[in-house]
Design a protein around this motif. Structure first.
Motif, short mmCIF file in Angstrom:
data_model
loop_
_atom_site.label_atom_id
_atom_site.label_comp_id
_atom_site.label_asym_id
_atom_site.label_seq_id
_atom_site.Cartn_x
_atom_site.Cartn_y
_atom_site.Cartn_z
N ILE A 86 35.96 41.00 36.20
CA ILE A 86 36.10 39.81 35.35
C ILE A 86 36.28 38.57 36.22
O ILE A 86 37.09 38.57 37.14
CB ILE A 86 37.29 39.97 34.38
N LEU A 87 35.51 37.56 35.91
CA LEU A 87 35.64 36.28 36.61
C LEU A 87 36.57 35.40 35.76
O LEU A 87 36.27 35.09 34.61
CB LEU A 87 34.25 35.65 36.77
N GLY A 88 37.70 35.04 36.36
CA GLY A 88 38.70 34.28 35.60
C GLY A 88 39.38 35.18 34.59
O GLY A 88 39.62 36.36 34.84
N GLU A 89 39.67 34.62 33.41
CA GLU A 89 40.34 35.40 32.39
C GLU A 89 39.37 35.87 31.32
O GLU A 89 38.36 35.21 31.06
CB GLU A 89 41.42 34.54 31.71
N ALA A 90 39.74 36.99 30.70
CA ALA A 90 38.93 37.49 29.60
C ALA A 90 38.91 36.48 28.45
O ALA A 90 39.85 35.69 28.27
CB ALA A 90 39.48 38.83 29.10
N ASP A 91 37.81 36.45 27.72
CA ASP A 91 37.64 35.61 26.51
C ASP A 91 37.52 34.11 26.82
O ASP A 91 37.40 33.29 25.90
CB ASP A 91 38.79 35.83 25.51
N GLN A 92 37.53 33.75 28.09
CA GLN A 92 37.47 32.32 28.45
C GLN A 92 36.10 31.92 29.03
O GLN A 92 35.96 30.87 29.66
CB GLN A 92 38.57 31.99 29.47
N ILE A 143 36.88 29.26 40.00
CA ILE A 143 37.43 30.29 39.11
C ILE A 143 37.84 31.57 39.81
O ILE A 143 38.76 32.25 39.37
CB ILE A 143 36.37 30.67 38.02
N ALA A 144 37.13 31.96 40.86
CA ALA A 144 37.28 33.32 41.38
C ALA A 144 38.62 33.53 42.08
O ALA A 144 39.24 32.58 42.56
CB ALA A 144 36.13 33.64 42.35
N THR A 145 39.03 34.80 42.14
CA THR A 145 40.21 35.18 42.93
C THR A 145 39.81 35.14 44.40
O THR A 145 38.63 35.13 44.75
CB THR A 145 40.63 36.61 42.59
N ASP A 146 40.82 35.15 45.25
CA ASP A 146 40.53 35.13 46.69
C ASP A 146 39.67 36.32 47.09
O ASP A 146 38.74 36.21 47.89
CB ASP A 146 41.84 35.14 47.50
N GLU A 147 40.00 37.45 46.48
CA GLU A 147 39.23 38.66 46.79
C GLU A 147 37.77 38.49 46.37
O GLU A 147 36.83 38.83 47.11
CB GLU A 147 39.88 39.82 46.03
N GLN A 148 37.59 37.97 45.17
CA GLN A 148 36.22 37.73 44.70
C GLN A 148 35.50 36.72 45.59
O GLN A 148 34.32 36.85 45.88
CB GLN A 148 36.24 37.23 43.25
N LYS A 149 36.22 35.71 46.02
CA LYS A 149 35.60 34.71 46.89
C LYS A 149 35.13 35.37 48.19
O LYS A 149 34.03 35.08 48.68
CB LYS A 149 36.59 33.59 47.20
N ALA A 150 35.98 36.23 48.74
CA ALA A 150 35.60 36.87 50.00
C ALA A 150 34.35 37.74 49.80
O ALA A 150 33.45 37.76 50.64
CB ALA A 150 36.76 37.73 50.51
N ARG A 151 34.33 38.41 48.68
CA ARG A 151 33.25 39.37 48.46
C ARG A 151 31.95 38.71 48.00
O ARG A 151 30.86 39.15 48.32
CB ARG A 151 33.72 40.36 47.40
N TYR A 152 32.05 37.61 47.20
CA TYR A 152 30.85 37.03 46.61
C TYR A 152 30.54 35.64 47.14
O TYR A 152 29.39 35.32 47.46
CB TYR A 152 30.97 37.00 45.09
N LEU A 153 31.54 34.79 47.21
CA LEU A 153 31.27 33.40 47.58
C LEU A 153 30.88 33.29 49.05
O LEU A 153 29.94 32.58 49.41
CB LEU A 153 32.49 32.52 47.28
N ARG A 154 31.63 33.99 49.91
CA ARG A 154 31.38 33.81 51.34
C ARG A 154 29.92 34.16 51.73
O ARG A 154 29.22 33.33 52.33
CB ARG A 154 32.40 34.62 52.17
#
Lengths: 391, 391, 391, 391
Positions: free
Chosen positions: A232-238, A106-117
């Motif tokens: 927000i992870l992914g889209e709002a309301d989803q 789900i995450a954006t590349d930026e989120q992946k770099a900051r959280y997933l890595r």
């Protein structure tokens, strides 16, 4: 009882994990006592797992893992689960493992770099903040009470979460909050909230039957918790839809790990009975012991077969909702039975802490309740069956 | 609930078999009454199966079949087993199906031409004469009492066999007899004995709970039964080893077929409950009905998963003894539970003969006893487990 | 395992009944075949029971019986139930036994003279016509569809009843019909309808799993069935209340009789295993057989204890609704388990008709459904429990 | 659900005990935490029980108790067992309660004055030192390893005992030691050994799953432990026979007390479900919850009925060996099931320590093992059944 259905490479990896668990992880269990592992123990075991080439088996190779599919995970996670510390050592324990999967999808590349890595590397831990104290969101997600309100350039989260595994010491939380009216599968949003956020407090570790989860099972409070739109992870309301993404695989990886404990329990009991006699016979030759042993062997084999069937469905592109629901229900109950029979086979010793079995009994008990209780799953299975033949 | 793990060709074949069962076989069930199918019905259904391209799925293509491996059989036999008449129609019913497998693996070319070819074509039927009345060979093959004594140019067989399925009207029997001192896995020989042999008599059909097997469950007597050396199947004194060849696959094909009846039973119950109300609710929405439905769905899924795991082992070249033993124990008990719950779901109707469920209850009951009772299997499973960790 | 808690007189009567069953009734079982007893066999056995001083144990002494209370009945009926023919011989079989109780409590003196006296003497038989085919009155009595309409000097009954035990050949029926709007426990009336009434037809015996009930399980039709006011049993509109009078005791007497079959089944299995060896051991010394034997002994003892607790409540003046509901649920399931384990202990023999076990399996199956299915009872038990702690 | 079968006086006593537990004992549970009660708490509760007129219900009136028979005990002990502290408060907890019974039946007047009187008054505690670490005396008493050797004017005891409940802080132990060759029921002797004896050491409290027993489950060592002849309880070499005297009643009083915990557990769950909703329904109206509730109600009722049947046998002068063995097996398993279902009904809350259920799960687990494991009892039950029909 080697398994000729496994590709040689996978069998080799499994054996490597088993050897690592036997030689490195199990000797470290003594440090665990009756409590949770320390962060120091976690780091040390994870370093050793990296050295042994068994670290982060489920993580994509881009993020430093072995990039296994779910079928392969089912083999490796069971081997890791043979010790309570094994999944932690391989960085494939709950809730981090499920969160990595979710971020990956789900995450954006930026989120992946900051959280997933960093999460994949074992540099931080995380938690998944969905469940609320009754009458909030538990088995029934539509009861979600935590809200996120739109502000200038961001959101304000307010609410209380409960039994949030690993929250104490986690670097960040994935938080489910209501962002508009909740209808079927709509209206909730997932947010990434960092530990330093002053609006996010871990208020207590709730005393529970199990003790092996690092970071405990916590009550956490969001009060005027401000995050920006990028949280927000992914889209709002989803959020509910994404929860489904995490749900079926996370259920199954739980099953894989706990199946390792079931196999370990039976082995402890077999070891015990091999050395004992009763009425002049070796204990495991006595018929009533044989029934306990055979029933546990059947439970383990059926659990493994159900897990494999469900992961094959997912690997083949299916959602696996029905299959994982059935597997979770069966496996969570089977694991309890296997541990219970192992205690019974060990007699007086089984109820002391001279074996790990009593501890296992307490560690596995909640699995029939979280990720959907047996009752909730049966209700859902029955409804799907009832609809099935209508057409 | 389609299954994305199946190859498309196999899924297509399964659908074809399901359609054949639904459109051709189930309508013929009315002719069955509470008794066994007639030879005429057998021939007619088999002709229709040939036309539908679903005949003899397990038989090598050289002998007119579809040449399926065991995994493929597991899918197709379950679909056939959805009707008591389905396996007969496809010529994959017990005991012929297991005998075809045995002949294919063990028989000489001459024997194959004489026995396998007409059997595979449905031109004759066969039986497997191993079990003896107590205290003879049952769960404990070393108790074998039937003897074959060497004569000039042949053998003389003497003994009594019991519960020999399909014997009445069979064209030939595969007979197990003691030819030298019985020690571990040695000393017994398999013979092919033809129906016309004056030393071979079917003395009665034993009244049993089940009624669907053509040729019944018979008591047969061998008295001064002369056969020549060419009647030996495989080598002398190796009968127990050959019995193992037949055993694991035959157990599993039983499981596949009976699993079809389990699925059918649940569907009958779902159909029934869809139309009924109790206390103003549709019956299958009532919680206690949901428990019955869900437990049956779990039993069916676990049965299928265990069967698939065992056949994958065999397809991969393993013997599958342990896996088939576990699968047989679980499936035979699960099928009973599913049929029983279906009766319960149908209430008063369930215990009348207005559904097939009461009949199914009687048809499946013996499966927990033949091919190794649940108790014998548990004993063997426990012994294997106990040995497992010694090393 | 004599029972020191029984008064000597009662123990003596039980032993007398047991001897009668062993010496007179069991030898007559051969006449039963796989079908129902003939009227001739019924008369003969009842004459012999009179001679043995064991006839009509539950019937008040004024009406020619032994005048036993429910506790005493529990001991005697179990002993009678040791043969399928025992309760018939003692004239304490369903449905007559429950009807006698109902008539004794509710009927006018005139009705007693006309219906109870010949019924108690075994001169006629009766049936209880309450259950209707779905969606009529089954587990949910408020669905009652049969109506009785007031006419000059009487009533006209119209409706269809289903699974009416003993209807074929019965001298009269007790019929439940709707006489005004059905509300909680009101609106239905019981009528006594005689066999000769042209408006009352037994249209067929429904083929069912069980075969031992004289008069079968029938579909009966009331069409323009005229009765006079004196045909009302008790008061108009109070039929549901009277059904309760019959219900709790009738459930319990079923339990008593079927418990006899459970004990008989275990004894048949013990007899069988005593004579057999497996792997060189007497079968009943093998552990897995011991589990089956012990579990059945526990089920039998628990069944008896629950029955006794419930009848003590009724003998002490309680209604026994909750206790009889619990006892019925447990006993009906336990009896099935005991019969099933007995079959398993007998192996191949168990699924032939060379023992009575297969027949017993079919006779007892419906008991988990009639007199309230296990599911309906569990629903009611749970509701009572939930209310219990509110106060 | 009042019970009309109880004499009014007994019902009144039970209500008094229930009120005492509710008003005095349960409020004190908070002091217990997750550990054992303190001696101070014990003394305080026992004083309050004396004031409430419910102290020492099983103790003969001569020794300051209420002089109840076993049936009456079954009613009162269940009411006391509703709290883990209840039996301690009434001074009817294990192992003291069983020791009082044994001393009352076997001891000399002098021994009674010295040991029974202060024990019955709660002035001291005791332990029963029979079980030894494997391969010593456990399920198989003939393996007894502790010896007592004759000396001038006395005996010297040497050996190691294990899982000796209440040993830490006990005023005296009843010790089983081998005094001559052990043959069937002969060769062991019971000795009274006082806490001050230098040859008697409590070497450690063994960590176990349960925590509520004052004085723990200890390992104790007898080394050169000198006692005089007057320390023999009863006659020399008759220890196994006396153990039987203690055994059947002690099993049953365990059942009574743990049944109280089962009832408490169900009540906690009912209380929880009354306040909760799921999918818009009150939780206890949901079908799958109803199944859990009903099954627990059935388990509790069957447990109580089996206990009552067994104690009636003992009160009537029977030994009750078979009945108590069956009751112990069923009740110990039923109590576990009831506690487990209660946890399930409470969902997430059930696995926290916010209810007592998790603790109860750990407290009751060992009961399926001590006083004869379920497997040992089943073995014995099956052997008695097998012998039963031989004659």
């Amino acid at each position: 009882m080697s398994d000729p259905t496994l590709p040689a490479e996978l069998a080799e990896l499994r054996d490597r994990v088993s050897a690592f668990v036997r030689e490195v992880v199990i000797p470290a269990e003594a440090e665990l006592g009756l409590g949770a592992p320390s962060e120091e123990l976690r780091s040390r075991l994870q370093r050793q797992a990296v050295e042994a080439g068994v670290f982060a088996p489920h993580v994509p190779e881009d993020y430093g893992g072995l990039g296994l599919g779910m079928f392969e995970q089912s083999v490796v996670f069971e081997a890791a689960g043979y010790s309570l510390l094994g999944p932690l050592a391989l960085n494939c324990a709950a809730p981090d493992e499920g969160n990595m999967h979710l971020l990956h999808v789900i995450a954006t590349d930026e989120q992946k770099a900051r959280y997933l890595r960093p999460l994949a590397a074992g540099e931080t831990r995380s938690c998944f903040a969905m469940t609320e104290p009754p009458p909030g969101a538990g088995s029934d997600p539509s009861a979600l009470k935590t809200t996120a309100t739109k502000t200038d350039g961001g959101w304000r989260i307010d609410g209380r979460k409960w039994l949030i595994t690993g929250a104490a010491g986690a670097g960040f939380a994935i938080v489910m909050a209501r962002t508009s009216e909740v209808t079927r599968g709509q209206g909730a949003t997932m947010f990434l909230v960092e530990a330093g956020n002053p609006g996010f407090q871990v208020v207590r570790e709730i005393p529970t039957l199990d003790h092996a989860m690092i970071g405990g099972h916590c009550e956490v409070v969001f009060e005027d918790c401000a995050v920006d739109d990028a949280a927000i992870l992914g889209e709002a309301d989803q959020g509910f839809r994404y929860a489904q993404v995490r749900l079926a695989p996370a259920r199954l990886t739980h099953c894989m790990r706990w199946l390792g404990i079931a196999r370990r329990s039976l082995d402890i009991a077999l070891e015990h009975t091999r050395d004992r006699e009763l009425f002049g016979e070796r204990l495991h030759d006595l018929g009533l012991a044989q029934q306990l042993i055979a029933d546990s062997a059947i439970d383990i084999e059926a659990s493994r077969a159900l897990i494999r069937q469900a992961v094959r469905v997912i690997d083949a592109g299916g959602r696996g909702g029905h299959e994982s629901s059935i597997a979770k229900t069966f496996v969570s109950e089977a694991v309890d039975r296997v541990v219970d029979r192992a205690i019974q086979l060990c007699g007086g010793t089984g109820v002391t802490h001279e074996t790990l079995l009593g501890r296992f009994m307490n560690e596995v008990r909640a699995f029939r309740i979280y990720d959907g209780s047996s009752e909730t799953h049966r209700w859902a299975i029955a409804r799907r069956e009832a609809r099935r033949t209508v057409g």
